[in-house]
Design a protein around this motif. Structure first.
Motif, PDB file in Angstrom:
ATOM      1  N   ILE A 179       0.822  -1.189   0.000  1.00  0.00           N
ATOM      2  CA  ILE A 179       0.000   0.000   0.000  1.00  0.00           C
ATOM      3  C   ILE A 179       0.860   1.244   0.000  1.00  0.00           C
ATOM      4  N   ASN A 180       0.470   2.280  -0.749  1.00  0.00           N
ATOM      5  CA  ASN A 180       1.180   3.545  -0.700  1.00  0.00           C
ATOM      6  C   ASN A 180       0.773   4.291   0.553  1.00  0.00           C
ATOM      7  N   LYS A 181       1.738   4.835   1.279  1.00  0.00           N
ATOM      8  CA  LYS A 181       1.471   5.537   2.528  1.00  0.00           C
ATOM      9  C   LYS A 181       0.900   6.911   2.228  1.00  0.00           C
ATOM     10  N   GLN A 182      -0.358   7.150   2.647  1.00  0.00           N
ATOM     11  CA  GLN A 182      -0.984   8.431   2.446  1.00  0.00           C
ATOM     12  C   GLN A 182      -1.857   8.744   3.649  1.00  0.00           C
ATOM     13  N   HIS A 183      -2.207  10.037   3.817  1.00  0.00           N
ATOM     14  CA  HIS A 183      -3.098  10.428   4.893  1.00  0.00           C
ATOM     15  C   HIS A 183      -4.542  10.225   4.453  1.00  0.00           C
ATOM     16  N   TYR A 184      -5.422  10.043   5.425  1.00  0.00           N
ATOM     17  CA  TYR A 184      -6.846   9.924   5.141  1.00  0.00           C
ATOM     18  C   TYR A 184      -7.589  10.699   6.212  1.00  0.00           C
ATOM     19  N   SER A 185      -8.547  11.538   5.813  1.00  0.00           N
ATOM     20  CA  SER A 185      -9.134  12.505   6.728  1.00  0.00           C
ATOM     21  C   SER A 185      -9.958  11.864   7.831  1.00  0.00           C
ATOM     22  N   ASN A 186     -10.498  10.675   7.623  1.00  0.00           N
ATOM     23  CA  ASN A 186     -11.360  10.052   8.614  1.00  0.00           C
ATOM     24  C   ASN A 186     -10.636   8.993   9.420  1.00  0.00           C
ATOM     25  N   VAL A 187      -9.338   9.180   9.662  1.00  0.00           N
ATOM     26  CA  VAL A 187      -8.535   8.164  10.316  1.00  0.00           C
ATOM     27  C   VAL A 187      -7.846   8.739  11.542  1.00  0.00           C
ATOM     28  N   ASN A 188      -7.838   7.978  12.636  1.00  0.00           N
ATOM     29  CA  ASN A 188      -6.967   8.257  13.764  1.00  0.00           C
ATOM     30  C   ASN A 188      -5.799   7.308  13.662  1.00  0.00           C
ATOM     31  N   TYR A 189      -4.561   7.805  13.686  1.00  0.00           N
ATOM     32  CA  TYR A 189      -3.374   6.995  13.421  1.00  0.00           C
ATOM     33  C   TYR A 189      -2.513   6.977  14.665  1.00  0.00           C
ATOM     34  N   ASP A 190      -2.181   5.776  15.180  1.00  0.00           N
ATOM     35  CA  ASP A 190      -1.448   5.640  16.426  1.00  0.00           C
ATOM     36  C   ASP A 190       0.060   5.628  16.264  1.00  0.00           C
ATOM     37  N   LYS A 191       0.579   5.480  15.016  1.00  0.00           N
ATOM     38  CA  LYS A 191       2.031   5.382  14.831  1.00  0.00           C
ATOM     39  C   LYS A 191       2.397   6.037  13.515  1.00  0.00           C
TER      40      LYS A 191
ATOM     41  N   LEU B 289      -6.497  -2.167  11.149  1.00  0.00           N
ATOM     42  CA  LEU B 289      -7.467  -1.229  10.587  1.00  0.00           C
ATOM     43  C   LEU B 289      -8.841  -1.632  11.102  1.00  0.00           C
ATOM     44  N   THR B 290      -9.487  -0.740  11.825  1.00  0.00           N
ATOM     45  CA  THR B 290     -10.761  -1.070  12.444  1.00  0.00           C
ATOM     46  C   THR B 290     -11.706   0.123  12.383  1.00  0.00           C
ATOM     47  N   VAL B 291     -12.935  -0.089  12.843  1.00  0.00           N
ATOM     48  CA  VAL B 291     -13.988   0.922  12.779  1.00  0.00           C
ATOM     49  C   VAL B 291     -14.289   1.421  14.191  1.00  0.00           C
ATOM     50  N   LYS B 292     -14.620   2.682  14.290  1.00  0.00           N
ATOM     51  CA  LYS B 292     -14.923   3.294  15.575  1.00  0.00           C
ATOM     52  C   LYS B 292     -16.007   2.499  16.311  1.00  0.00           C
ATOM     53  N   GLY B 293     -15.764   2.215  17.576  1.00  0.00           N
ATOM     54  CA  GLY B 293     -16.720   1.480  18.391  1.00  0.00           C
ATOM     55  C   GLY B 293     -16.501  -0.018  18.423  1.00  0.00           C
ATOM     56  N   LYS B 294     -15.631  -0.545  17.562  1.00  0.00           N
ATOM     57  CA  LYS B 294     -15.375  -1.987  17.533  1.00  0.00           C
ATOM     58  C   LYS B 294     -14.487  -2.385  18.714  1.00  0.00           C
TER      59      LYS B 294
ATOM     60  N   ARG C 129      -5.329   2.032  13.263  1.00  0.00           N
ATOM     61  CA  ARG C 129      -6.043   3.136  12.630  1.00  0.00           C
ATOM     62  C   ARG C 129      -7.536   2.898  12.822  1.00  0.00           C
ATOM     63  N   VAL C 130      -8.222   3.917  13.283  1.00  0.00           N
ATOM     64  CA  VAL C 130      -9.655   3.807  13.551  1.00  0.00           C
ATOM     65  C   VAL C 130     -10.412   4.687  12.561  1.00  0.00           C
ATOM     66  N   PHE C 131     -11.358   4.083  11.837  1.00  0.00           N
ATOM     67  CA  PHE C 131     -12.136   4.786  10.821  1.00  0.00           C
ATOM     68  C   PHE C 131     -13.529   5.109  11.355  1.00  0.00           C
TER      69      PHE C 131
ATOM     70  N   SER D 198     -17.366   1.905   5.455  1.00  0.00           N
ATOM     71  CA  SER D 198     -17.229   2.408   4.085  1.00  0.00           C
ATOM     72  C   SER D 198     -15.967   3.256   3.945  1.00  0.00           C
ATOM     73  N   HIS D 199     -15.636   4.032   4.982  1.00  0.00           N
ATOM     74  CA  HIS D 199     -14.393   4.804   4.951  1.00  0.00           C
ATOM     75  C   HIS D 199     -13.183   3.869   4.950  1.00  0.00           C
ATOM     76  N   LEU D 200     -13.249   2.825   5.758  1.00  0.00           N
ATOM     77  CA  LEU D 200     -12.151   1.855   5.821  1.00  0.00           C
ATOM     78  C   LEU D 200     -11.965   1.173   4.468  1.00  0.00           C
ATOM     79  N   GLU D 201     -13.061   0.721   3.867  1.00  0.00           N
ATOM     80  CA  GLU D 201     -12.974   0.021   2.591  1.00  0.00           C
ATOM     81  C   GLU D 201     -12.449   0.938   1.489  1.00  0.00           C
ATOM     82  N   ARG D 202     -12.893   2.188   1.475  1.00  0.00           N
ATOM     83  CA  ARG D 202     -12.422   3.132   0.466  1.00  0.00           C
ATOM     84  C   ARG D 202     -10.923   3.385   0.618  1.00  0.00           C
ATOM     85  N   PHE D 203     -10.471   3.508   1.860  1.00  0.00           N
ATOM     86  CA  PHE D 203      -9.051   3.721   2.128  1.00  0.00           C
ATOM     87  C   PHE D 203      -8.218   2.563   1.593  1.00  0.00           C
ATOM     88  N   ILE D 204      -8.685   1.342   1.809  1.00  0.00           N
ATOM     89  CA  ILE D 204      -7.925   0.165   1.390  1.00  0.00           C
ATOM     90  C   ILE D 204      -7.931   0.012  -0.124  1.00  0.00           C
ATOM     91  N   ARG D 205      -9.084   0.188  -0.737  1.00  0.00           N
ATOM     92  CA  ARG D 205      -9.203  -0.087  -2.171  1.00  0.00           C
ATOM     93  C   ARG D 205      -8.670   1.038  -3.050  1.00  0.00           C
TER      94      ARG D 205
END
Length: 227
Positions: free
Chosen positions: A16-28, A93-98, A120-122, A126-133
């Motif tokens: 995967i290419n490393k990029q930022h995503y607006s709906n993500v909390n990133y721990d590292k 990669l997980t979803v908020k509340g999981k 990373r928490v999305f 749908s945000h998670l899937e879009r980020f991956i694909r």
């Protein structure tokens, strides 16, 4: 029977290419460096690791990371589905509340420090899937990958009973995966004369990948372990 290594886990990878995503909390924080495509292919071929091509082909029902753990905290083994790897580190990669179980693990019989993947928490799946694909487009390492770290693997006794044996016992805790071919991700030193590496490869059936090689390939690139 209790595994000698308290925490051994199975993993899969994608590029995967490393990029930022607006709906993500990133721990590292990620780090990037340039590695030629030819050198990456050379490393892959040397270690007989079969991964999918650039077309995203995935057989799990979800792209989200899920985790199963068994055993007490002292003797815990964990099975990861869709565990990602980038810049020499594991990524959930997980979803908020999981809710996830405690997933800190030890990967070697003589490793006292626990390994805890970053997360990373999305906002939504749908945000998670879009980020991956569309953002990272990972390379998938299919089937089961069994990971352990092993010092002194030039000594066959240490190679078998400090590394392979306890790791395989951990895999037995997630039947029937131990009855099918699997790949070994080995945290071992370079050794041109260590025939234990051939034993690892033949025993698992899907070959061996050194973690040092994976670390080089993952600089600026994402991988995903199916399991």
């Amino acid at each position: 029977m209790m595994p000698l290594i308290s925490n051994v886990f199975n993993v899969d990878k994608n590029q995967i290419n490393k990029q930022h995503y607006s709906n993500v909390n990133y721990d590292k924080n990620d780090s990037t460096s340039s590695t030629s495509a030819s050198s990456l292919l050379s490393e892959i071929n040397k270690h007989t690791m079969n991964i999918t091509d650039s077309i995203f082909i995935h057989y799990n029902k979800t792209l989200e990371t899920t985790i199963e753990c068994v055993g007490s905290p002292y003797n815990q083994s964990c099975l990861y589905h869709n565990l990602y790897y980038v810049d020499s580190w594991y990524m959930i990669l997980t979803v908020k509340g999981k809710q996830l179980p405690s997933y800190s693990i030890r990967t070697g019989a003589f490793t006292m420090v626990h390994t805890t993947p970053s997360k990373r928490v999305f906002d939504s799946y749908s945000h998670l899937e879009r980020f991956i694909r569309t953002v990272i487009d990972p390379k998938i390492i299919p089937s089961v990958t069994l990971h352990f770290s092993q010092p002194w693997h030039d000594n066959i006794g240490h190679a078998l009973f400090d590394g392979l044996y306890p790791a395989y016992v951990a895999l037995i805790r997630f039947p029937p995966r131990h009855l099918h071919p699997f790949r070994i991700l080995a945290g071992i030193d370079n050794c041109n004369t260590c025939w234990s590496e051939d034993i690892y490869s033949r025993f698992g059936g899907l070959g061996i990948l050194k973690q040092s090689v994976l670390n080089k390939m993952s600089k600026g690139h994402w991988f995903m372990f199916e399991e």
